[in-house]
Design a protein around this motif. Structure first.
Motif, PDB file in Angstrom:
ATOM      1  N   CYS A   1       0.820  -1.214   0.000  1.00  0.00           N
ATOM      2  CA  CYS A   1       0.000   0.000   0.000  1.00  0.00           C
ATOM      3  C   CYS A   1       0.859   1.271   0.000  1.00  0.00           C
ATOM      4  O   CYS A   1       0.548   2.222  -0.704  1.00  0.00           O
ATOM      5  CB  CYS A   1      -0.930   0.004   1.212  1.00  0.00           C
ATOM      6  SG  CYS A   1      -2.217  -1.245   1.088  1.00  0.00           S
TER       7      CYS A   1
ATOM      8  N   HIS B   1      -2.374  -3.471  -8.065  1.00  0.00           N
ATOM      9  CA  HIS B   1      -2.655  -3.317  -6.642  1.00  0.00           C
ATOM     10  C   HIS B   1      -4.044  -2.733  -6.422  1.00  0.00           C
ATOM     11  O   HIS B   1      -4.779  -3.153  -5.535  1.00  0.00           O
ATOM     12  CB  HIS B   1      -1.592  -2.427  -5.985  1.00  0.00           C
ATOM     13  CG  HIS B   1      -1.758  -2.314  -4.504  1.00  0.00           C
ATOM     14  ND1 HIS B   1      -1.246  -3.237  -3.621  1.00  0.00           N
ATOM     15  CD2 HIS B   1      -2.418  -1.406  -3.740  1.00  0.00           C
ATOM     16  CE1 HIS B   1      -1.576  -2.898  -2.393  1.00  0.00           C
ATOM     17  NE2 HIS B   1      -2.284  -1.781  -2.429  1.00  0.00           N
TER      18      HIS B   1
ATOM     19  N   CYS C   1      -6.797  -4.156  -3.909  1.00  0.00           N
ATOM     20  CA  CYS C   1      -6.810  -3.467  -2.616  1.00  0.00           C
ATOM     21  C   CYS C   1      -7.920  -2.414  -2.587  1.00  0.00           C
ATOM     22  O   CYS C   1      -7.868  -1.416  -3.303  1.00  0.00           O
ATOM     23  CB  CYS C   1      -5.463  -2.818  -2.338  1.00  0.00           C
ATOM     24  SG  CYS C   1      -5.429  -1.925  -0.784  1.00  0.00           S
TER      25      CYS C   1
ATOM     26  N   CYS D   1      -6.772   1.286  -1.278  1.00  0.00           N
ATOM     27  CA  CYS D   1      -6.033   2.091  -2.241  1.00  0.00           C
ATOM     28  C   CYS D   1      -6.936   2.480  -3.409  1.00  0.00           C
ATOM     29  O   CYS D   1      -6.805   3.564  -3.966  1.00  0.00           O
ATOM     30  CB  CYS D   1      -4.813   1.333  -2.740  1.00  0.00           C
ATOM     31  SG  CYS D   1      -3.537   1.185  -1.485  1.00  0.00           S
TER      32      CYS D   1
HETATM   33 ZN   LIG Z   1      -3.340  -1.020  -0.941  1.00  0.00          ZN
END
Ligand SMILES: [Zn+2]
Length: 88
Positions: free
Chosen positions: A25, A55, A59, A62
Protein backbone atom coordinates in the motif's frame (compact mmCIF):
# COMPACT_ATOMS: atom_id res chain seq x y z
CA UNK A 1 -4.13 -38.19 -5.67
CA UNK A 2 -5.84 -35.48 -3.73
CA UNK A 3 -4.32 -32.55 -1.95
CA UNK A 4 -5.07 -32.03 1.69
CA UNK A 5 -5.54 -28.60 3.18
CA UNK A 6 -1.96 -28.33 4.33
CA UNK A 7 -0.61 -29.05 0.87
CA UNK A 8 -2.98 -26.56 -0.69
CA UNK A 9 -1.85 -23.89 1.75
CA UNK A 10 1.72 -24.69 0.90
CA UNK A 11 1.02 -24.24 -2.77
CA UNK A 12 -0.81 -20.99 -2.16
CA UNK A 13 2.20 -19.70 -0.27
CA UNK A 14 4.48 -20.73 -3.07
CA UNK A 15 2.35 -18.86 -5.57
CA UNK A 16 2.30 -15.85 -3.26
CA UNK A 17 6.06 -15.85 -2.98
CA UNK A 18 6.64 -16.01 -6.70
CA UNK A 19 4.56 -12.89 -7.26
CA UNK A 20 7.44 -10.65 -6.33
CA UNK A 21 6.26 -7.88 -8.59
CA UNK A 22 3.44 -6.93 -6.26
CA UNK A 23 3.72 -3.70 -4.36
CA UNK A 24 2.35 -2.83 -0.96
CA UNK A 25 0.00 0.00 0.00
CA UNK A 26 2.80 2.45 0.82
CA UNK A 27 4.44 1.94 -2.54
CA UNK A 28 1.09 2.17 -4.24
CA UNK A 29 0.24 5.47 -2.57
CA UNK A 30 3.64 6.86 -3.53
CA UNK A 31 2.88 6.23 -7.18
CA UNK A 32 -0.83 6.83 -7.22
CA UNK A 33 -0.67 10.53 -8.12
CA UNK A 34 1.43 9.82 -11.17
CA UNK A 35 -0.88 6.97 -12.06
CA UNK A 36 -3.96 9.20 -11.79
CA UNK A 37 -2.41 11.94 -13.90
CA UNK A 38 -1.55 9.48 -16.63
CA UNK A 39 -4.99 7.96 -16.47
CA UNK A 40 -6.63 11.36 -16.90
CA UNK A 41 -4.22 12.29 -19.68
CA UNK A 42 -5.01 9.00 -21.43
CA UNK A 43 -1.35 8.01 -21.45
CA UNK A 44 -0.11 4.47 -21.26
CA UNK A 45 1.51 3.19 -18.10
CA UNK A 46 5.15 2.21 -17.68
CA UNK A 47 5.84 -1.09 -15.97
CA UNK A 48 6.15 0.51 -12.57
CA UNK A 49 2.63 1.87 -12.80
CA UNK A 50 1.18 -1.40 -14.02
CA UNK A 51 1.93 -2.66 -10.54
CA UNK A 52 -0.18 0.16 -9.19
CA UNK A 53 -2.99 -0.84 -11.49
CA UNK A 54 -2.75 -4.40 -10.26
CA UNK A 55 -2.65 -3.32 -6.64
CA UNK A 56 -5.74 -1.16 -7.13
CA UNK A 57 -7.57 -4.17 -8.48
CA UNK A 58 -6.90 -6.15 -5.32
CA UNK A 59 -6.81 -3.47 -2.62
CA UNK A 60 -10.06 -1.80 -1.69
CA UNK A 61 -8.45 0.93 0.40
CA UNK A 62 -6.03 2.09 -2.24
CA UNK A 63 -8.78 1.88 -4.82
CA UNK A 64 -10.88 4.27 -2.74
CA UNK A 65 -7.85 6.54 -2.32
CA UNK A 66 -7.39 6.51 -6.09
CA UNK A 67 -11.06 7.26 -6.75
CA UNK A 68 -10.91 10.32 -4.50
CA UNK A 69 -7.73 11.49 -6.16
CA UNK A 70 -9.23 11.22 -9.63
CA UNK A 71 -12.27 13.14 -8.44
CA UNK A 72 -10.08 15.86 -6.94
CA UNK A 73 -8.02 16.18 -10.11
CA UNK A 74 -11.14 16.41 -12.26
CA UNK A 75 -12.66 19.02 -9.97
CA UNK A 76 -9.50 21.10 -10.17
CA UNK A 77 -9.67 20.96 -13.94
CA UNK A 78 -13.25 22.14 -13.99
CA UNK A 79 -12.83 24.89 -11.42
CA UNK A 80 -9.75 26.40 -12.94
CA UNK A 81 -9.91 26.33 -16.70
CA UNK A 82 -6.57 27.37 -18.09
CA UNK A 83 -7.17 30.59 -20.10
CA UNK A 84 -3.92 30.30 -22.01
CA UNK A 85 -3.62 27.95 -24.98
CA UNK A 86 -1.80 24.72 -24.23
CA UNK A 87 1.92 24.96 -24.66
CA UNK A 88 3.39 22.41 -26.99
ZN1 LIG B 1 -3.34 -1.02 -0.94
Amino acid sequence: MTLDKKQINGLMQLIGLTRDSEINCDQCLNLIAEFAERELAGKSFPESLEKVEHHLSICRECCEEYRLLIQALKTMDEDEPDPSPPRL
